[in-house]
Scaffold this motif. Structure first.
Motif, PDB file in Angstrom:
ATOM      1  N   THR A 159       0.832  -1.196   0.000  1.00 28.06           N
ATOM      2  CA  THR A 159       0.000   0.000   0.000  1.00 28.06           C
ATOM      3  C   THR A 159       0.871   1.252   0.000  1.00 28.06           C
ATOM      4  O   THR A 159       2.029   1.226   0.436  1.00 28.06           O
ATOM      5  N   GLY A 160       0.293   2.345  -0.492  1.00 25.44           N
ATOM      6  CA  GLY A 160       1.010   3.618  -0.467  1.00 25.44           C
ATOM      7  C   GLY A 160       0.084   4.735  -0.892  1.00 25.44           C
ATOM      8  O   GLY A 160      -0.745   4.537  -1.779  1.00 25.44           O
ATOM      9  N   ARG A 161       0.185   5.876  -0.226  1.00 28.60           N
ATOM     10  CA  ARG A 161      -0.588   7.054  -0.605  1.00 28.60           C
ATOM     11  C   ARG A 161       0.237   8.300  -0.304  1.00 28.60           C
ATOM     12  O   ARG A 161       1.461   8.235  -0.474  1.00 28.60           O
ATOM     13  N   GLU A 162      -0.374   9.418   0.129  1.00 30.39           N
ATOM     14  CA  GLU A 162       0.365  10.675   0.297  1.00 30.39           C
ATOM     15  C   GLU A 162       1.698  10.491   1.005  1.00 30.39           C
ATOM     16  O   GLU A 162       2.737  10.995   0.562  1.00 30.39           O
ATOM     17  N   GLY A 163       1.669   9.755   2.130  1.00 32.07           N
ATOM     18  CA  GLY A 163       2.853   9.620   2.968  1.00 32.07           C
ATOM     19  C   GLY A 163       4.008   8.974   2.237  1.00 32.07           C
ATOM     20  O   GLY A 163       5.146   9.448   2.298  1.00 32.07           O
ATOM     21  N   LEU A 164       3.724   7.896   1.509  1.00 25.90           N
ATOM     22  CA  LEU A 164       4.764   7.173   0.761  1.00 25.90           C
ATOM     23  C   LEU A 164       5.394   8.084  -0.286  1.00 25.90           C
ATOM     24  O   LEU A 164       6.628   8.185  -0.386  1.00 25.90           O
ATOM     25  N   TYR A 165       4.559   8.774  -1.067  1.00 26.06           N
ATOM     26  CA  TYR A 165       5.101   9.623  -2.140  1.00 26.06           C
ATOM     27  C   TYR A 165       5.837  10.819  -1.562  1.00 26.06           C
ATOM     28  O   TYR A 165       6.833  11.273  -2.116  1.00 26.06           O
ATOM     29  N   HIS A 166       5.351  11.316  -0.440  1.00 27.73           N
ATOM     30  CA  HIS A 166       6.030  12.441   0.208  1.00 27.73           C
ATOM     31  C   HIS A 166       7.422  12.028   0.675  1.00 27.73           C
ATOM     32  O   HIS A 166       8.406  12.737   0.462  1.00 27.73           O
ATOM     33  N   MET A 167       7.498  10.858   1.307  1.00 28.02           N
ATOM     34  CA  MET A 167       8.794  10.383   1.811  1.00 28.02           C
ATOM     35  C   MET A 167       9.767  10.166   0.650  1.00 28.02           C
ATOM     36  O   MET A 167      10.929  10.572   0.713  1.00 28.02           O
ATOM     37  N   ILE A 168       9.309   9.538  -0.416  1.00 26.62           N
ATOM     38  CA  ILE A 168      10.211   9.194  -1.516  1.00 26.62           C
ATOM     39  C   ILE A 168      10.595  10.427  -2.333  1.00 26.62           C
ATOM     40  O   ILE A 168      11.768  10.633  -2.645  1.00 26.62           O
ATOM     41  N   PHE A 169       9.595  11.267  -2.655  1.00 25.83           N
ATOM     42  CA  PHE A 169       9.869  12.326  -3.627  1.00 25.83           C
ATOM     43  C   PHE A 169      10.154  13.689  -3.015  1.00 25.83           C
ATOM     44  O   PHE A 169      10.835  14.496  -3.622  1.00 25.83           O
ATOM     45  N   GLU A 170       9.638  13.958  -1.819  1.00 21.36           N
ATOM     46  CA  GLU A 170       9.925  15.253  -1.199  1.00 21.36           C
ATOM     47  C   GLU A 170      11.098  15.100  -0.220  1.00 21.36           C
ATOM     48  O   GLU A 170      11.996  15.913  -0.170  1.00 21.36           O
TER      49      GLU A 170
END
Lengths: 325, 227
Positions: free
Chosen positions: B40-51
């Motif tokens: 699973t992944g949503r805002e938090g996952l993408y924030h951690m990886i890309f921001e």
């Protein structure tokens, strides 16, 4: 003197107060039932839609929705994992007496929210809007919401719990008397265009419309209309009831089925509530409540018996009154 | 492309990682059931990886190539013991901007979520990576999807992101149905549906007045999508 003592003794022995522990236990039960058990009025309407829908994609979705209702009850699982934002509607009898007063009532409701977030489980959706801090219990600043109304000449209290998602399906627009009913219809279609495409608001849905009042009141009424009336219920004002029926037809003949697939099964019902507005304005709020209608009501009596039911009975004649008293 | 007869919904079972010929054979509107591992992944996952430029502590490249935009309803009966009775997707359009990099870097072939993305996104970033978009059905079928979850295999960033946003690695069996919304050629089932619906929907506006009070907004026609 003797008579008075006897009376006081009698009052102490007999339950006349709705106790905090009764409220806490029943509110936990309310959250559990709301999350898992689909109300009959909604299930029957979806069954009817599934039997009449001719588009294969839309029909497939409706059949899976019905399967899911049954699976949730059989497995005691939340029917939808987005258990929304739990909230409460309290209708308090004018003669009702609550142990610890309103502060204790609110504490019980907050406690029940936290307890059932862990036990059912509910998803801990509530976070701080800036820091995104999550208490993992659905309790926080202004959360859960509790709305109040009152009822004359009764000594019971009703608590309704609603779990509703919070991202899609809500809109507000300041219309004017010159926009009138045609303007309202256009707004209704616009909200369909926005939220029914790709099924963002998870239709078939009940569409609640609040007309009049102030900006905040029409939005509040639209949410109450979507969440607190049974499918099939019509407004007590015949003119409003006719408009409800007209908008149901319009919504189900707009070409949409569930998930924004082509079809004719998008609107479970339309509920409209009216409030006296500024003479120059006609503010309108629209809210959709999805097919996973998580709502249950409990009535608390002074002897601490509790009756559970599916009809919130929120819009009483007293609540919709137009007169001074 | 959209099936017209009553019995046309085809149900397909796929064991992850998916084979190339299976990807090619999936048609818009097919109902897919998955077996294997899904993360699973949503805002938090993408924030951690890309921001925050952080790498997930779990190697998500090797899990089977299926990611799910959702947060499960998780019950932690004792520390580290999880039960997932129900799971429901969250709207995917918000994550479209991360897809080009995410899909190729982590070897993703199935994106599961709610409501899909535009066919432009599919053609630009899904097709080159051989990725299919699967939409959950009805969006509120938490209990049915919960039945397909055998257990929680692993969890990452639970402390950093909380229960709802953490990466949950789910072991799944007959997990579905998920509907093929974007096929291997980047076609969108929703967009095809919209074309059909608009013929009926747009004429309903005839004779209805433009509101007296206008609002600034990005969408100016009911034929346009808001996502």
């Amino acid at each position: 003197m003797y008579g008075t003592d006897r009376y006081e003794e009698f009052m102490e022995e007999k339950d006349v107060m709705i106790r905090a522990e009764t409220i806490l236990a029943a509110s936990r039960e309310l959250n559990t039932r709301a999350a898992i058990e689909i109300p009959k009025d909604v299930q029957q309407k979806v069954e009817k839609m599934a039997s009449e829908e001719t588009n294969p994609l839309s029909r497939y979705v409706l059949e899976k929705i019905l399967d899911n209702y049954e699976t949730a009850i059989k497995d005691r699982s939340p029917m939808c994992a987005d258990t929304g934002l739990p909230r409460y509607y309290a209708k308090i009898g004018n003669q009702a007496s609550i142990e610890g007063g309103m502060v204790a009532l609110e504490k019980s409701l907050r406690q029940a929210t936290a307890d059932t977030t862990a036990s059912i489980p509910l998803r801990p959706n509530r976070v701080h809007p800036f820091s995104r801090k999550d208490h993992n219990n659905n309790v926080g600043l202004h959360a859960p919401t509790v709305d109040y109304s009152f009822e004359p000449n009764v000594d019971w209290m009703d608590i309704t719990v609603v779990h509703k998602g919070g991202l899609f399906g809500g809109e507000y627009r300041m219309l004017f008397p010159a926009d009138g009913i045609p303007g309202l219809k256009r707004f209704f279609l616009d909200s369909i265009a926005e939220f029914l495409r790709r099924g963002m608001s998870c239709q078939p849905a009940v569409i609640g419309i609040g007309v009049g009042g102030t900006k905040d009141v029409c939005v509040r009424l639209s949410k109450e209309a979507a969440c607190l009336r049974l499918v099939g219920d019509r407004n007590s004002e015949p003119e409003i009831a006719r408009l409800e029926e007209e908008l149901i037809d319009l919504g189900n003949n707009a070409g949409f089925g569930p998930m924004g697939f082509p079809g004719k099964s998008a609107v479970l019902d339309v509920h409209i509530e009216a409030a006296y507005a500024h003479t120059g304005g006609m503010p309108v709020g629209i809210q959709q409540f999805c097919y996973a209608q998580r709502r249950k009501t409990a009535r608390f009596f002074p002897d601490n018996t509790v009756e559970f039911r599916e009809d919130p009975r929120w819009f009483t004649p007293y609540y919709r009154r137009e007169t001074i008293d | 492309m959209i099936p017209q007869d009553q019995t046309a919904i085809r149900e397909v079972s796929i064991t992850l990682p998916v084979r190339d010929d299976q990807l090619n054979s999936l048609q818009l509107g097919d109902a897919v059931f998955l077996n294997g591992m899904v993360f699973t992944g949503r805002e938090g996952l993408y924030h951690m990886i890309f921001e925050k430029k952080a790498e997930p502590p779990i190697d998500i490249r090797t899990l089977g190539g299926a990611t799910f935009h959702c947060s499960p309803a998780i019950n932690e009966s004792s520390p580290g013991i999880y039960h997932v009775p129900s799971v429901t997707a969250t709207a995917s359009f918000r994550f479209a901007k991360y897809m080009p990099e995410f899909l190729s870097r982590y070897n993703i072939h199935f994106v599961i979520g709610k409501g899909g993305m535009s066919s432009r996104v599919y053609k630009e970033s899904f097709v080159p990576n051989r990725t299919i978009y699967l939409t959950t059905v009805g969006y509120g079928l938490g209990a049915i999807y919960g039945k397909g979850i055998v257990g929680v295999k692993d969890v990452a960033w639970k402390k950093e992101l909380g229960l709802a946003q953490a990466i949950w690695v789910l072991e799944v069996n007959h997990f579905g149905p998920f509907m093929v919304e974007c096929d291997a050629r980047g076609n969108s089932l929703f967009e095809q549906g919209n074309d059909e619906i608009n013929k009926k929907f747009l004429p309903l506006y005839e004779g209805l007045p433009i509101p007296a009070l206008k609002r600034l907004g990005e969408v100016t026609s009911p034929a346009q999508e808001v996502v």
